[in-house]
Motif scaffolding. Structure first.
Motif, PDB file in Angstrom:
ATOM      1  N   ASP A  57      -4.104 -16.675 -24.383  1.00  0.00           N
ATOM      2  CA  ASP A  57      -5.220 -17.686 -24.383  1.00  0.00           C
ATOM      3  C   ASP A  57      -6.190 -17.225 -23.127  1.00  0.00           C
ATOM      4  O   ASP A  57      -5.807 -16.944 -22.301  1.00  0.00           O
ATOM      5  CB  ASP A  57      -4.362 -19.091 -23.998  1.00  0.00           C
ATOM      6  CG  ASP A  57      -3.755 -19.447 -25.078  1.00  0.00           C
ATOM      7  OD1 ASP A  57      -4.148 -19.544 -26.271  1.00  0.00           O
ATOM      8  OD2 ASP A  57      -2.754 -20.349 -24.770  1.00  0.00           O
ATOM      9  N   TRP A  58      -7.518 -17.340 -23.658  1.00  0.00           N
ATOM     10  CA  TRP A  58      -8.557 -16.977 -22.650  1.00  0.00           C
ATOM     11  C   TRP A  58      -9.569 -18.285 -22.778  1.00  0.00           C
ATOM     12  O   TRP A  58     -10.697 -18.111 -23.455  1.00  0.00           O
ATOM     13  CB  TRP A  58      -9.284 -15.773 -23.271  1.00  0.00           C
ATOM     14  CG  TRP A  58     -10.337 -15.244 -22.174  1.00  0.00           C
ATOM     15  CD1 TRP A  58     -11.387 -15.686 -22.135  1.00  0.00           C
ATOM     16  CD2 TRP A  58      -9.806 -13.916 -21.441  1.00  0.00           C
ATOM     17  NE1 TRP A  58     -12.273 -14.943 -20.946  1.00  0.00           N
ATOM     18  CE2 TRP A  58     -11.168 -13.962 -20.773  1.00  0.00           C
ATOM     19  CE3 TRP A  58      -8.996 -13.354 -21.154  1.00  0.00           C
ATOM     20  CZ2 TRP A  58     -11.327 -12.984 -19.881  1.00  0.00           C
ATOM     21  CZ3 TRP A  58      -9.211 -12.424 -20.384  1.00  0.00           C
ATOM     22  CH2 TRP A  58     -10.450 -12.108 -19.556  1.00  0.00           C
ATOM     23  N   PRO A  59      -9.223 -19.193 -21.924  1.00  0.00           N
ATOM     24  CA  PRO A  59     -10.192 -20.381 -22.228  1.00  0.00           C
ATOM     25  C   PRO A  59     -11.498 -20.199 -21.435  1.00  0.00           C
ATOM     26  O   PRO A  59     -11.180 -19.663 -20.289  1.00  0.00           O
ATOM     27  CB  PRO A  59      -9.285 -21.662 -21.754  1.00  0.00           C
ATOM     28  CG  PRO A  59      -8.210 -20.685 -20.762  1.00  0.00           C
ATOM     29  CD  PRO A  59      -8.114 -19.532 -21.234  1.00  0.00           C
ATOM     30  N   ARG A 113       0.790 -14.925 -27.646  1.00  0.00           N
ATOM     31  CA  ARG A 113      -0.427 -15.483 -27.691  1.00  0.00           C
ATOM     32  C   ARG A 113      -1.275 -15.590 -26.451  1.00  0.00           C
ATOM     33  O   ARG A 113      -0.512 -16.059 -25.391  1.00  0.00           O
ATOM     34  CB  ARG A 113      -0.460 -16.906 -28.239  1.00  0.00           C
ATOM     35  CG  ARG A 113      -1.995 -17.423 -28.636  1.00  0.00           C
ATOM     36  CD  ARG A 113      -2.141 -16.850 -29.833  1.00  0.00           C
ATOM     37  NE  ARG A 113      -3.711 -17.006 -30.056  1.00  0.00           N
ATOM     38  CZ  ARG A 113      -4.512 -16.712 -30.867  1.00  0.00           C
ATOM     39  NH1 ARG A 113      -4.254 -15.617 -31.458  1.00  0.00           N
ATOM     40  NH2 ARG A 113      -5.624 -16.933 -30.837  1.00  0.00           N
ATOM     41  N   ASP A 136      -9.240 -13.191 -29.368  1.00  0.00           N
ATOM     42  CA  ASP A 136      -8.788 -13.986 -30.390  1.00  0.00           C
ATOM     43  C   ASP A 136      -8.726 -12.875 -31.446  1.00  0.00           C
ATOM     44  O   ASP A 136      -7.729 -13.048 -32.626  1.00  0.00           O
ATOM     45  CB  ASP A 136      -9.745 -15.100 -30.650  1.00  0.00           C
ATOM     46  CG  ASP A 136      -9.106 -16.319 -29.610  1.00  0.00           C
ATOM     47  OD1 ASP A 136      -8.172 -16.073 -29.019  1.00  0.00           O
ATOM     48  OD2 ASP A 136     -10.039 -17.212 -29.417  1.00  0.00           O
TER      49      ASP A 136
END
Length: 94
Positions: free
Chosen positions: A84-86, A82, A35
């Protein structure tokens, strides 16, 4: 409950114990690093961005990440995609 090894067990489809906690912590930190990189990418050189992606992936896997994966994620970030790395609060097990 199923015991996998000392410090790791599975209950109701989720990993529990200190090893599971450590994996979740690494995943959350790697996600935070990615992020941060995405926010800073416009001011970074390609080399700096690539090094940052490498560090984030290495933080998660604790191994040398594949060059193609580092290059691919770096290129996506550079194009403004983007990533995303949840990271949840529980580690699911299959």
């Amino acid at each position: 409950m199923t015991f996998i090894e000392p410090g790791l067990s599975v209950r109701n489809g989720f990993a529990e114990g200190p090893l599971a906690d450590a994996a979740l912590s690494r995943a959350a930190r790697a996600g935070q690093l990615l992020d941060d990189l995405q926010e800073q990418a416009p001011t970074m050189t390609d080399g700096q961005l690539r090094d940052g992606v490498h560090r984030a992936l290495r933080r998660f896997t604790r191994e040398q990440p594949p060059t193609c994966q580092v290059d691919s994620i770096t290129a996506l970030i550079r194009r403004g995609v983007r990533i995303d790395w949840p990271a949840s609060d529980r580690l699911p097990c299959a």
